[in-house]
Every structure is written in structure tokens, then in C-alpha cells.
Design a protein around this motif. Structure first.
Motif, PDB file in Angstrom:
ATOM      1  N   ALA A 152       1.176  -1.179   0.337  1.00  0.00           N
ATOM      2  CA  ALA A 152      -0.007   0.012   0.091  1.00  0.00           C
ATOM      3  C   ALA A 152       0.698   1.796   0.324  1.00  0.00           C
ATOM      4  O   ALA A 152       2.257   1.594   0.587  1.00  0.00           O
ATOM      5  CB  ALA A 152      -1.212  -0.364   1.379  1.00  0.00           C
ATOM      6  N   ILE A 192      -3.861   4.149   0.815  1.00  0.00           N
ATOM      7  CA  ILE A 192      -4.304   4.669   1.173  1.00  0.00           C
ATOM      8  C   ILE A 192      -3.654   6.386   1.818  1.00  0.00           C
ATOM      9  O   ILE A 192      -2.418   6.431   1.331  1.00  0.00           O
ATOM     10  CB  ILE A 192      -4.252   4.270   2.339  1.00  0.00           C
ATOM     11  N   LYS A 212      -5.502   5.901   8.835  1.00  0.00           N
ATOM     12  CA  LYS A 212      -4.952   4.631   7.575  1.00  0.00           C
ATOM     13  C   LYS A 212      -5.050   3.404   8.192  1.00  0.00           C
ATOM     14  O   LYS A 212      -5.472   2.468   6.961  1.00  0.00           O
ATOM     15  CB  LYS A 212      -3.646   5.542   7.507  1.00  0.00           C
ATOM     16  N   LEU A 267      -6.574  -0.112   5.728  1.00  0.00           N
ATOM     17  CA  LEU A 267      -4.907  -0.964   5.771  1.00  0.00           C
ATOM     18  C   LEU A 267      -6.014  -2.199   6.058  1.00  0.00           C
ATOM     19  O   LEU A 267      -6.332  -3.578   5.144  1.00  0.00           O
ATOM     20  CB  LEU A 267      -3.963  -0.737   6.490  1.00  0.00           C
ATOM     21  N   GLN A 268      -6.485  -2.410   6.943  1.00  0.00           N
ATOM     22  CA  GLN A 268      -7.194  -3.828   7.563  1.00  0.00           C
ATOM     23  C   GLN A 268      -7.837  -4.691   7.094  1.00  0.00           C
ATOM     24  O   GLN A 268      -8.686  -5.476   7.476  1.00  0.00           O
ATOM     25  CB  GLN A 268      -7.331  -3.282   9.713  1.00  0.00           C
ATOM     26  N   VAL A 302       1.937  -7.568   4.398  1.00  0.00           N
ATOM     27  CA  VAL A 302       2.401  -5.830   4.014  1.00  0.00           C
ATOM     28  C   VAL A 302       3.070  -5.524   3.958  1.00  0.00           C
ATOM     29  O   VAL A 302       3.869  -5.028   5.339  1.00  0.00           O
ATOM     30  CB  VAL A 302       1.224  -5.543   4.998  1.00  0.00           C
ATOM     31  N   TYR A 309       4.246  -1.547   3.592  1.00  0.00           N
ATOM     32  CA  TYR A 309       4.012   0.269   3.083  1.00  0.00           C
ATOM     33  C   TYR A 309       5.190   1.176   2.742  1.00  0.00           C
ATOM     34  O   TYR A 309       5.558   1.208   3.981  1.00  0.00           O
ATOM     35  CB  TYR A 309       2.802   0.309   4.329  1.00  0.00           C
ATOM     36  N   ILE A 322       0.477   2.822  10.162  1.00  0.00           N
ATOM     37  CA  ILE A 322       0.822   1.973   9.358  1.00  0.00           C
ATOM     38  C   ILE A 322       2.333   1.113   9.720  1.00  0.00           C
ATOM     39  O   ILE A 322       2.640  -0.164  10.100  1.00  0.00           O
ATOM     40  CB  ILE A 322       0.260   1.701   8.245  1.00  0.00           C
ATOM     41  N   VAL A 346       3.284  -2.597   9.971  1.00  0.00           N
ATOM     42  CA  VAL A 346       3.762  -3.456   8.845  1.00  0.00           C
ATOM     43  C   VAL A 346       5.139  -4.523   8.856  1.00  0.00           C
ATOM     44  O   VAL A 346       5.807  -4.194   9.441  1.00  0.00           O
ATOM     45  CB  VAL A 346       3.424  -3.464   7.511  1.00  0.00           C
TER      46      VAL A 346
END
Length: 170
Positions: free
Chosen positions: A15, A60, A87, A91-92, A105, A107, A117, A121
Motif C-alpha cells: 500500500a 491510502i 489509515k 488497511l485492515q 503487508v 507500506y 501503519i 507492517v
């Protein structure tokens, strides 16, 4: 670096923040009040390659802009969340859709709203011109600035770590 490559091997979702990551962070307004953002073609190609390799891509961002909508369509980004206050919730939502844990994940962020985030991650990335607080929590700091190839450096790193054959189109 080998430890990072191990972490990168199991990434399934990556992301991205927009301002300062996919752009250089400058927001230009025309006299008519329209916003202008400048994106990097090499970054876009990197995001396309992630998708081709079967990774899930997402955007995001706290801001809302029709330009981001257009860019996301051009790059066929699977999930686009704009105007997001928290954010991590966005994401979740994506993670639960694919039943992914944080270790799957990655980011890319550059400023304080991204910390929530980045701290969780499996792989946290940022451009070299990210704020200090962000650099402190990131596993990998790109050698390039936001909007100037940082994303491509990051996408190449992930693809290389996963042994993806980077296809060249002639």
C-alpha cells in the motif's frame, strides 16, 4: 539486507501513501482552484510490475483528489482509499478481505499520518526525504525522494526479493 529480503519474500499486499510518496509532496493549485500533482512514470511502471507479479496494490491517502482517482485507474490499483483519517482501519479492511496478517503487508509512507501503519507492517518503506519520525520506524529508506523514483526502487526491491521475472515490454 538479507533479513529484509526474507521479509519481502512473503509480501502479498503493498500500500502507498500519495503526497510525498507517489508525488514530491508539492500540491499546486491553478487560478481556478484545481489541484495539480506530478507523478513519476518509472514509479507507475513499478506498480504495474507488482500487479503483473500477482501482488495486491493499494493507495491510502488522507487527502481527496480526482487526480488520484485517475492515476489509480491508469495503474489498475485494486484498492483506493481517499480522505482517510485513520489509515490503519482502511488497511485492515483490505487485509481482512484477503485474510492477510501484517507480515504479508508492505507500506510506503513519508509523514506522521503514516506512522500508525508503518509501525505494524511486515515491511515499512519511505523515501529519503520522509520526516525523521518516519525514517526511524522504517525497515528500508529509499535512496530517492518521493515522486522521483523512490517507489520504483522499492517495487524493484520487493520483486527482486520474490524472484519475480521482471518482464520487459518492447
Amino acid at each position: 539486507m538479507d533479513k529484509l529480503k526474507e521479509k519481502a519474500k512473503i509480501i502479498k499486499l503493498i500500500a502507498f501513501d500519495v503526497d510525498g510518496v507517489l508525488t514530491n509532496g508539492e500540491i499546486i493549485y491553478t487560478d481556478a482552484g484545481e489541484e495539480i500533482k506530478i507523478f513519476n512514470a518509472k514509479d507507475g511502471q513499478g506498480m504495474n510490475m507488482l500487479r503483473s507479479a500477482g501482488l495486491i496494490t493499494a493507495i491510502i491517502t488522507a487527502r481527496k483528489s480526482p487526480i488520484v482517482e485517475k492515476r489509480s485507474k491508469d495503474l489498475e490499483i485494486a484498492h483506493v482509499y481517499q480522505g482517510v483519517r485513520h489509515k490503519i482501519i482502511a488497511l485492515q479492511e483490505i487485509m481482512s478481505k484477503y485474510n492477510l496478517g501484517f507480515e504479508h503487508v508492505a507500506y510506503v509512507g513519508d509523514d506522521l499520518p503514516d506512522l500508525c501503519i508503518l509501525e505494524k507492517v511486515g515491511l515499512a518503506f519511505c523515501p529519503i526525504d520522509a520526516v525523521t519520525e518516519v525514517k526511524k520506524v522504517c525497515h528500508y529508506i529509499a535512496s530517492k525522494e518521493g515522486g522521483k523514483g523512490a517507489v520504483r526502487e522499492i517495487t524493484d526491491f520487493i520483486l527482486e526479493s520474490q524472484g519475480a521475472r521482471i518482464k520487459m515490454h518492447h
